[in-house]
Motif scaffolding. Sequence first.
Motif, short mmCIF file in Angstrom:
data_model
loop_
_atom_site.label_atom_id
_atom_site.label_comp_id
_atom_site.label_asym_id
_atom_site.label_seq_id
_atom_site.Cartn_x
_atom_site.Cartn_y
_atom_site.Cartn_z
N ARG A 52 0.72 -1.13 0.10
CA ARG A 52 0.03 0.17 -0.08
C ARG A 52 0.84 1.29 -0.06
O ARG A 52 0.34 2.21 0.40
CB ARG A 52 -0.85 -0.02 1.21
N GLY A 53 2.05 1.23 -0.40
CA GLY A 53 2.94 2.34 -0.39
C GLY A 53 3.80 2.60 0.82
O GLY A 53 3.56 1.93 1.76
N PRO A 54 4.73 3.50 0.56
CA PRO A 54 5.60 3.85 1.64
C PRO A 54 5.16 4.40 2.92
O PRO A 54 4.08 5.14 2.92
CB PRO A 54 6.68 4.81 1.11
N THR A 55 5.51 3.80 4.35
CA THR A 55 5.30 4.21 5.57
C THR A 55 6.55 4.59 6.19
O THR A 55 7.64 3.99 5.56
CB THR A 55 4.35 3.68 6.11
N ARG A 56 6.71 4.98 7.50
CA ARG A 56 7.71 5.20 8.26
C ARG A 56 8.26 3.69 8.39
O ARG A 56 9.60 3.52 8.34
CB ARG A 56 7.34 5.93 9.70
N ARG A 57 7.23 2.89 8.73
CA ARG A 57 7.98 1.45 9.03
C ARG A 57 8.46 0.83 7.94
O ARG A 57 9.78 0.26 8.02
CB ARG A 57 6.75 0.59 9.52
N ASN A 58 8.08 0.83 6.67
CA ASN A 58 8.55 0.12 5.45
C ASN A 58 9.41 0.84 4.76
O ASN A 58 9.77 0.53 3.79
CB ASN A 58 7.38 -0.60 4.83
N ALA A 59 9.86 1.96 4.96
CA ALA A 59 10.57 3.00 4.31
C ALA A 59 11.97 2.37 3.67
O ALA A 59 12.20 2.50 2.29
CB ALA A 59 11.02 4.18 4.92
N VAL A 60 12.47 1.56 4.36
CA VAL A 60 13.75 0.94 3.57
C VAL A 60 13.53 -0.21 2.60
O VAL A 60 14.47 -0.41 1.51
CB VAL A 60 14.58 0.33 4.70
N MET A 61 12.33 -0.70 2.61
CA MET A 61 11.78 -1.33 1.48
C MET A 61 11.88 -0.78 0.17
O MET A 61 12.16 -1.39 -0.86
CB MET A 61 10.62 -2.03 1.68
N PHE A 62 11.64 0.65 0.21
CA PHE A 62 11.89 1.46 -1.10
C PHE A 62 13.07 1.91 -1.21
O PHE A 62 13.25 2.67 -2.25
CB PHE A 62 10.69 2.68 -0.78
N GLY A 63 14.11 1.57 -0.75
CA GLY A 63 15.57 2.00 -0.65
C GLY A 63 16.14 0.79 -1.56
O GLY A 63 15.77 0.00 -2.30
N PRO A 64 17.36 1.11 -1.66
CA PRO A 64 18.26 0.09 -2.53
C PRO A 64 18.24 -1.27 -2.00
O PRO A 64 18.11 -1.42 -0.78
CB PRO A 64 19.65 0.85 -2.49
N PRO A 65 18.52 -2.31 -2.98
CA PRO A 65 18.75 -3.70 -2.22
C PRO A 65 20.04 -3.74 -1.64
O PRO A 65 20.96 -2.98 -1.56
CB PRO A 65 18.67 -4.57 -3.49
N GLY A 66 20.04 -5.08 -0.87
CA GLY A 66 21.11 -5.34 -0.27
C GLY A 66 21.08 -4.66 1.34
O GLY A 66 22.15 -4.68 1.95
N TYR A 67 20.12 -4.35 1.55
CA TYR A 67 19.99 -3.77 3.07
C TYR A 67 18.83 -4.47 3.85
O TYR A 67 17.95 -5.27 3.46
CB TYR A 67 19.38 -2.22 2.87
N THR A 68 18.92 -4.40 5.14
CA THR A 68 17.97 -4.91 6.19
C THR A 68 16.53 -4.13 6.21
O THR A 68 16.68 -2.94 6.24
CB THR A 68 18.49 -5.17 7.72
N TYR A 69 15.76 -4.91 6.50
CA TYR A 69 14.55 -4.15 6.72
C TYR A 69 13.94 -5.18 7.95
O TYR A 69 13.60 -6.37 8.00
CB TYR A 69 13.24 -4.34 5.81
N VAL A 70 13.84 -4.28 9.27
CA VAL A 70 13.35 -5.10 10.47
C VAL A 70 12.21 -4.62 10.90
O VAL A 70 11.95 -3.28 10.86
CB VAL A 70 14.50 -4.83 11.68
N TYR A 71 11.29 -5.25 11.12
CA TYR A 71 9.75 -4.71 11.77
C TYR A 71 9.34 -5.39 12.80
O TYR A 71 9.84 -6.58 13.17
CB TYR A 71 8.62 -4.85 10.57
N ARG A 72 8.53 -4.94 13.68
CA ARG A 72 8.06 -5.63 14.80
C ARG A 72 6.78 -6.33 14.41
O ARG A 72 5.99 -5.71 13.73
CB ARG A 72 7.44 -4.76 15.85
N SER A 73 6.61 -7.67 14.92
CA SER A 73 5.78 -8.53 14.54
C SER A 73 4.49 -8.75 15.78
O SER A 73 5.41 -8.90 16.75
CB SER A 73 6.04 -9.87 14.19
N TYR A 74 3.51 -8.66 15.73
CA TYR A 74 2.36 -8.71 16.68
C TYR A 74 2.73 -7.82 17.94
O TYR A 74 2.56 -8.19 19.10
CB TYR A 74 2.46 -10.14 17.11
N GLY A 75 3.48 -6.76 17.80
CA GLY A 75 3.76 -6.18 18.87
C GLY A 75 4.94 -6.62 19.79
O GLY A 75 5.28 -6.03 20.94
N ILE A 76 5.32 -7.71 19.45
CA ILE A 76 6.20 -8.32 20.30
C ILE A 76 7.56 -8.68 19.86
O ILE A 76 8.61 -8.44 20.49
CB ILE A 76 5.47 -9.64 20.99
#
Length: 197
Positions: A52-76
């Motif tokens: 659904r497009g960029p947000t603060r959380r998924n911002a790095v997904m829209f950047g260059p390849p070869g980088y980490t994307y870490v997110y919180r799952s189920y708040g835990i």
Amino acid sequence: MPKRLTRAFFNRSVHEVAPDLIGATMLFKGVGGRIVEVEAYHHTDPAAHSFRGPTRRNAVMFGPPGYTYVYRSYGIHWCLNFVCEPEGSASAVLIRAIEPTAGLAAMRRRRGMSQRRSQHRNQDRLLCAGPGRLCEALGITDAQNGLALDAPPFELLARTSVAEVAVGPRIGITKAADKPWRYGLQGSRFLSKPFSP
DNA sequence: TGCCCGATTAACT
DNA sequence: GTTAATCGGGCAA
């Protein structure tokens, strides 16, 4: 000597990178092991955070390849992804399980497991069997979001032999749940869940 | 603003 | 088999 994974490795279709990661070695501060299970998330996939497009959380997904994307799952829990495809594609591979080979003591400590051999022998199978467990064992949090994968504290090494890669539907999702975009090392006992025959 | 849900896990029955 | 833990995002109002 194993070859280091470069940015070019990740600058390909997420559906090529994902199976190629099976058998590769992943270390964070020298702790980690062999990747045995991953899932692909393409930006056209309703289950992807980037759908659904960029947000603060998924911002790095829209950047260059070869980088980490870490997110919180189920708040835990924390979950680790590798950003793939040319910049802007916003596609990534979720790292779901690794076979622990380096830094076992540190991983057991972070996961709250006993160091005694009699107890940890059967528990090591569960040290990194799942995206949340893996991050806990390696000490990965949102502090590692957006880091390059081809430089310390990360080290990624290509597999040195042919791997028998199993394919199946992804786990824990409801959208596009039928897509066979989960990849794993066939027969590994370190998977979060076995692959059906 | 409020409510529901989710790329999960462990501890229950 | 069920449930609680807990928070960001999507969407209705």
